[in-house]
Design an enzyme around this catalytic site. Structure first.
Site, short mmCIF file in Angstrom:
data_model
loop_
_atom_site.label_atom_id
_atom_site.label_comp_id
_atom_site.label_asym_id
_atom_site.label_seq_id
_atom_site.Cartn_x
_atom_site.Cartn_y
_atom_site.Cartn_z
N HIS A 296 -7.79 -3.69 -2.70
CA HIS A 296 -7.47 -5.07 -2.73
C HIS A 296 -8.41 -5.56 -3.57
CE1 HIS A 296 -6.68 -8.84 -1.56
NE2 HIS A 296 -7.22 -8.85 -0.14
N HIS A 335 1.95 -5.63 -10.30
CA HIS A 335 1.84 -6.46 -9.03
C HIS A 335 2.79 -6.31 -8.20
CE1 HIS A 335 0.42 -10.00 -6.59
NE2 HIS A 335 -0.88 -9.70 -7.24
N ASP A 391 -6.73 -8.87 -12.59
CA ASP A 391 -7.97 -7.91 -12.77
C ASP A 391 -8.11 -7.30 -14.00
OD1 ASP A 391 -8.73 -8.18 -10.16
OD2 ASP A 391 -7.25 -6.68 -9.28
N1 ACO Z 1 0.89 1.90 -14.67
C1 ACO Z 1 1.88 2.51 -14.73
N2 ACO Z 1 2.93 2.79 -13.94
C2 ACO Z 1 2.97 1.90 -13.02
C3 ACO Z 1 1.92 0.89 -13.03
C4 ACO Z 1 0.81 0.92 -13.43
N3 ACO Z 1 -0.36 0.21 -13.45
N4 ACO Z 1 2.33 0.03 -11.66
C5 ACO Z 1 3.31 0.48 -11.23
N5 ACO Z 1 3.89 1.44 -12.08
C6 ACO Z 1 5.09 1.93 -12.04
C7 ACO Z 1 5.32 3.30 -10.83
O1 ACO Z 1 5.20 4.31 -11.35
C8 ACO Z 1 6.95 3.05 -10.67
O2 ACO Z 1 7.67 3.63 -11.45
P1 ACO Z 1 8.78 4.71 -11.10
O3 ACO Z 1 9.68 3.53 -10.78
O4 ACO Z 1 9.28 5.29 -12.23
O5 ACO Z 1 8.43 5.39 -10.07
C9 ACO Z 1 7.41 1.58 -10.94
O6 ACO Z 1 6.21 1.17 -11.81
C10 ACO Z 1 7.01 0.66 -9.57
O7 ACO Z 1 5.49 0.71 -8.93
P2 ACO Z 1 5.40 0.71 -7.47
O8 ACO Z 1 4.21 1.46 -7.30
O9 ACO Z 1 6.55 1.00 -6.72
O10 ACO Z 1 4.85 -1.09 -7.54
P3 ACO Z 1 4.07 -1.50 -6.17
O11 ACO Z 1 4.64 -3.20 -6.48
O12 ACO Z 1 4.33 -0.98 -5.09
O13 ACO Z 1 2.64 -1.54 -6.77
C11 ACO Z 1 0.67 -2.09 -7.83
C12 ACO Z 1 1.99 -2.61 -7.25
C13 ACO Z 1 -0.06 -1.25 -6.64
C14 ACO Z 1 -0.29 -3.47 -8.02
C15 ACO Z 1 0.84 -1.35 -8.91
O14 ACO Z 1 1.27 -1.89 -9.84
C16 ACO Z 1 -0.57 -0.80 -9.47
O15 ACO Z 1 -1.03 0.46 -8.90
N6 ACO Z 1 -1.22 -1.18 -10.39
C17 ACO Z 1 -2.43 -0.73 -10.81
C18 ACO Z 1 -3.60 -1.19 -9.82
C19 ACO Z 1 -3.85 -2.70 -9.97
O16 ACO Z 1 -4.16 -3.35 -11.24
N7 ACO Z 1 -4.01 -3.40 -8.94
C20 ACO Z 1 -4.59 -4.81 -9.06
C21 ACO Z 1 -3.33 -5.70 -8.11
S1 ACO Z 1 -3.52 -7.21 -8.22
C22 ACO Z 1 -4.68 -7.83 -7.17
O17 ACO Z 1 -4.85 -6.98 -6.27
C23 ACO Z 1 -5.54 -8.86 -7.13
#
Ligand code: ACO
Length: 457
Positions: A296, A335, A391
């Site tokens: 988070h 996100h 972020d």
């Molecule tokens: N880099 C590379 N690939 C990604 C990323 C990323 N940052 N985020 C998602 N993907 C890919 C996944 O591997 C997945 O690919 P696939 O379909 O081939 O398996 C697809 O995109 C969907 O990803 P999910 O994990 O299902 O998306 P979810 O909505 O569950 O996750 C999250 C959202 C956790 C924010 C994710 O995008 C992530 O881990 N980002 C990096 C961490 C980050 O920046 N967090 C801050 C969020 S903002 C906040 O909290 C204020």
């Protein structure tokens, strides 16, 4: 008018378990109901649809045996469950829209101050000049904390994590204001709201100074909210700390950008704990605790570490190949809600230049800019709707302000306090809310006979 929730139309259903939404939602004519057939019994039910939702408790009438509990919905992590009605924050993740009380975040960041946005979130409307002046004055005169809070802070180990100190000290405020648990009294609520907004930066700055081994700096009520915070963080021997207006404004905007984000994990924690009718300090402490988690409040730290590891623009292609091969994630991208550019990331980007003008440019800015450009040109990211989130750039600003990474979530917590309080107030004033108590699917054993210890294998 919605159909009566108790209306149950029981009829013979089709054998394939038909689930059909009647017309009526989104402007279509006819009733707004969902017809459900339970294939276990063949009975059909007509469930009301209101605001695009079903009431989970309406499922309870669906049962095989009249004595059983009835159907529940199973939704780990609340992926598709609305837990409240809220008029505070609207997000359209596909369109990249964030609005507070109907006002777009872009306009609030351009024209407003953090304290005005806090007023808006908490009171539901923009203040008049007189209301704003009173509000700011009230908050300003409550920035000091009881001297015992300072002593209490001093008891932490020299290297205590500032989020841990914040969880404890915000929670401890309840012991200084025992009346705070009279949450049904509007006047009592109002003063705790002022105190929380006023004292959060003081507690945060004390935690920072404790880590630095430096004397705590008392608030300076001549300064504005963000400038006063900078003073409590960085004042040394000068008689009067004068914050650079560009840094104070950038920080104020960062507080606005973090002010509220509807039912995220920490806000849900505040609402859940607040639903027990505990005092708001304890409820907000739960929010800070939730924000302490790396999933988070910790992503901006990860984004900054990633940029440091990439180090130069030349290393970006190899890094992106690694991300695409699934070795790691591009931190600060993607996100759960935004499937478009996070509007907050766009706004932060504009303030980076001001901060770097004062502090000197970080070499990591070029890495971040090029990384963003290449990722947005890459089919891997565009096809998955992965865009920069808040972020991606906030860590760069915090670092330029001289903050250690452990303080990043603390900055988030200061801004989010207004949202937590607004959501807590809405919860307390909502007659439909009760103590939060999810159900479970029990998967363990039952009716075992106790085994004496000497007989256990
Ligand atoms: N880099 C590379 N690939 C990604 C990323 C990323 N940052 N985020 C998602 N993907 C890919 C996944 O591997 C997945 O690919 P696939 O379909 O081939 O398996 C697809 O995109 C969907 O990803 P999910 O994990 O299902 O998306 P979810 O909505 O569950 O996750 C999250 C959202 C956790 C924010 C994710 O995008 C992530 O881990 N980002 C990096 C961490 C980050 O920046 N967090 C801050 C969020 S903002 C906040 O909290 C204020």
């Amino acid at each position: 008018m919605s159909p009566d929730r108790s209306t149950v139309e029981q009829q013979q259903g089709t054998s394939d378990g038909e689930l059909r939404q009647s017309a009526g939602e989104n402007g279509a004519s006819g009733p707004s109901t969902l017809s459900v057939t339970d294939n276990r019994t063949g009975k059909s039910y007509e469930l009301p649809i209101e605001d695009g939702t079903l009431r989970a408790t309406d499922l309870r009438q669906i049962k095989v045996d009249p004595d059983e509990f009835g159907l529940m919905s199973y939704d780990p992590a609340y992926m598709n469950t609305a837990s409240c009605r809220s008029a505070i924050t609207y997000i359209d993740g596909d369109a990249g829209i964030l609005q507070h009380r109907g006002y777009p975040i872009e306009q609030l960041c351009e024209h407003s101050s953090y304290l005005e946005v806090a007023y808006l979130l908490i009171n539901g409307k923009l203040p008049t000049q007189a209301e704003l002046t009173d509000w700011v004055d009230e908050i300003t005169i409550h920035t000091f904390v009881h001297e015992n809070v300072k002593d209490f802070m001093q008891g932490f180990r020299y290297d205590a994590n500032p989020m841990g100190m914040l969880v404890a000290s915000v929670g401890a405020l309840s012991t200084f204001y025992p009346d705070a648990n009279k949450i049904k009294e509007e006047r009592v609520r109002a003063i705790q709201i002022i105190r929380l907004l006023a004292k959060m930066p003081t507690l945060a700055a004390f935690a920072f100074r404790h880590n630095m081994g430096q004397p705590y700096v008392y608030p300076d009520n001549d300064l504005e909210y963000a400038g006063n915070f900078l003073g409590m963080m960085y004042k040394m021997t000068e008689l009067k700390y004068r914050p650079d207006p560009r840094l104070a404004r950038a920080l104020d905007v960062l507080f606005i950008l973090h002010a509220d984000h509807e039912q995220n994990a920490s806000t849900s924690a505040v609402r859940s704990v607040g639903s027990t009718q505990v005092d708001p300090y304890s409820a907000v402490a739960a929010g800070v605790a939730a924000l302490y988690g790396p999933l988070h409040g910790g992503a901006n730290e990860q984004a900054l570490r990633m940029l440091k590891r990439i180090e130069t623009v030349e290393n970006i292609p190899a890094f992106l190949e690694g991300v695409k091969a699934g070795n790691e994630r591009l931190m600060g991208f993607g996100h759960r809600v935004y499937k478009n550019y996070d509007p907050r990331a766009r706004i932060i980007r504009k303030y980076l230049d001001d901060v770097f003008e004062v502090r000197g440019k970080s070499p990591l800015l070029d890495v971040a800019t090029e990384l963003e450009k290449r990722a947005l040109d890459d089919e891997y990211f565009t096809s998955r709707k992965l865009y920069p989130n808040v972020d991606f750039y906030s860590g760069l600003i915090y670092e330029a302000l001289g903050l250690p990474v452990a303080m990043f979530p603390v900055m988030f917590a200061i801004g989010r306090t207004s949202g937590w309080i607004a959501q807590w107030k809405e919860l307390v004033e909502d007659p439909e809310q009760k103590i939060a108590r999810p159900r479970q699917i029990y998967t363990g054993d039952r009716d075992l006979d106790y085994v004496p210890i000497e007989q256990r294998g």
